[in-house]
Design a protein around this motif. Structure first.
Motif, short mmCIF file in Angstrom:
data_model
loop_
_atom_site.label_atom_id
_atom_site.label_comp_id
_atom_site.label_asym_id
_atom_site.label_seq_id
_atom_site.Cartn_x
_atom_site.Cartn_y
_atom_site.Cartn_z
N GLY A 1 145.58 -1.46 44.99
CA GLY A 1 145.10 -0.33 44.17
C GLY A 1 145.91 0.91 44.52
N CYS A 2 147.24 0.73 44.58
CA CYS A 2 148.12 1.77 45.12
C CYS A 2 148.32 2.94 44.18
N GLY A 3 147.92 2.79 42.90
CA GLY A 3 148.10 3.88 41.94
C GLY A 3 149.57 4.23 41.81
N ASP B 1 151.12 7.17 46.26
CA ASP B 1 151.06 8.26 47.25
C ASP B 1 150.76 7.75 48.65
N ASP C 1 148.97 -2.61 41.89
CA ASP C 1 147.99 -1.89 41.06
C ASP C 1 147.84 -2.61 39.72
N ILE C 2 146.65 -2.47 39.14
CA ILE C 2 146.35 -3.17 37.90
C ILE C 2 146.99 -2.50 36.67
N ARG C 3 147.35 -1.22 36.82
CA ARG C 3 147.91 -0.50 35.66
C ARG C 3 149.43 -0.47 35.73
N ASN D 1 151.07 2.92 36.21
CA ASN D 1 151.07 3.41 37.60
C ASN D 1 152.23 2.82 38.38
N GLY E 1 149.17 -6.11 39.58
CA GLY E 1 148.23 -7.19 39.92
C GLY E 1 146.83 -6.67 40.17
N ASP E 2 145.92 -7.63 40.25
CA ASP E 2 144.49 -7.33 40.36
C ASP E 2 144.03 -7.47 41.82
N ALA E 3 143.15 -6.56 42.23
CA ALA E 3 142.61 -6.63 43.60
C ALA E 3 141.83 -7.92 43.83
N ARG F 1 143.13 2.58 49.60
CA ARG F 1 142.51 3.91 49.69
C ARG F 1 141.87 4.23 48.35
N THR F 2 140.61 4.62 48.39
CA THR F 2 139.81 4.96 47.19
C THR F 2 139.99 3.95 46.05
N LEU F 3 139.96 2.68 46.42
CA LEU F 3 139.96 1.61 45.41
C LEU F 3 138.56 1.03 45.27
N HIS G 1 135.76 2.14 43.01
CA HIS G 1 135.88 1.93 41.56
C HIS G 1 135.61 0.48 41.14
N LEU G 2 135.33 -0.38 42.10
CA LEU G 2 135.15 -1.80 41.78
C LEU G 2 133.67 -2.18 41.76
#
Ligand SMILES: C[S@@+](CC[C@H](N)C(=O)[O-])C[C@H]1O[C@@H](n2cnc3c(N)ncnc32)[C@H](O)[C@@H]1O
Length: 304
Positions: free
Chosen positions: A55-57, A60, A79-81, A84, A106-108, A124-126, A129-130
């Motif tokens: 979920g690295c976005g 950063d 990251d899924i997007r 990003n 990819g998906d977590a 971090r901060t993933l 949101h799940l």
């Protein structure tokens, strides 16, 4: 105010916000060198490590990890997007870190990395949101080698006071109640846990990890703090004010679902908006304001 925002609609605003907030947060951390020391020690960062950041976005945190390791390392950001990942790759090349970091879409819940590859799998901060954080931690554990570490940095909710409004106990209590209602409401409406930090040791244990450790890192917000540049603090307020306007309806919905009364929500939002506008109108006021708030981040790690 350091409340996690659900979404910002204007694309141009969002891009500017992300770019500038990255720079602001980096400088914020520079005023507190002990935080880097804490992260590096807690994660056991060493040259030669293999790391996956899930979920690295826009990367950063991935680049931050690379900057904490002197010498070689191999980090994969996932990251899924796709958008990003593209931004992450561009920025990483620009910062000269492409030799240490690669990115994959990819998906977590299905991380595109082979079993047991990594010394450290982190996020971090993933998880906040799940809807199934335990499933993600199990999957992160799959990617870690035997004896390797799984770690997460997530917002928590602790019984200390997240805000102090100078000489106004009623408003201080109202702000605390509203922020709790917001977290409860997001859980009810979206099944997301914005206070998941508190549960991390439990989730890690359920996922089969052992030797679990936890730390608490509090980021503090005080507009008068001379360690911070005036333009950074002003920009932060401009962004908070704009996001408050853009996400007000969604936030109010969550606060009400979390048990706050409409009257209290209106009172709180009116105060918040007026407070930010007053400070932005007068730098002298801004540099002498003592409204103090803090946002906590829980760091948890366990061994496979
Ligand atoms: C709040 S951002 C955090 C980004 C980054 N870790 C950081 O701290 O700067 C959450 C990220 O998780 C990603 N994400 C959400 N659900 C995901 C999933 N199921 N698998 C992988 N990434 C996901 C989002 O695309 C977003 O980039």
């Amino acid at each position: 105010m350091p409340r996690k925002k659900a979404g910002i609609s204007s694309h141009a605003f969002r891009v500017r916000y992300l770019r500038r907030s990255r720079e602001i947060y980096r400088r914020f951390l520079e005023t507190k060198p002990w935080i880097k020391q804490m992260h590096s020690t807690f994660l056991g960062l060493k040259p030669g490590m293999k790391i996956v950041d899930v979920g690295c976005g826009t990367g950063d945190f991935t680049r931050y990890l690379a900057s904490l390791i002197s010498g070689k390392c191999a980090i994969i950001g996932v990251d899924i997007r796709a958008a990003n990942i593209r931004t992450a790759e561009k920025q990483t090349k620009k910062e000269g870190l492409a030799g240490k970091i690669t990115f994959r879409k990819g998906d977590a819940y299905n991380i595109p990395v082979e079993d047991g590859w990594a010394d450290l799998v982190c996020c971090r901060t993933l998880l906040m949101h799940l809807t199934d954080p335990l499933k993600a931690i199990r999957e992160m554990s799959r990617v870690a080698r035997k004896g390797g570490t799984v770690a997460a940095f997530e917002r928590g909710r602790f019984p200390d006071f997240p805000i102090y409004v100078p000489n106004d106990e009623r408003l201080t209590k109202l702000a605390i109640r509203i922020s709790e209602s917001y977290v409860d409401g997001v859980r009810k409406l979206e099944r997301k846990h914005f206070d998941i930090g508190n549960r991390l040791p439990t989730i890690f244990h359920e996922a089969g990890l052992r030797g679990i450790m936890a730390e608490y890192q509090a980021d503090t917000y005080l507009t008068s703090d001379p360690r911070r540049r005036l333009e950074d603090v002003r920009d932060e307020l401009v962004f908070y004010l704009a996001t408050l306007k853009e996400t007000k309806n969604l936030d109010v919905k969550a606060m009400l679902a979390g048990g706050a009364s409409r009257k209290n929500v209106n009172q709180y939002n009116a105060w918040l908006e007026k407070w930010m506008k007053n400070l932005l109108d007068d730098n002298d006021k801004l540099r002498n304001d003592t409204t103090f708030s803090a946002g906590g981040m829980v760091l948890a790690a366990g061994r496979k």
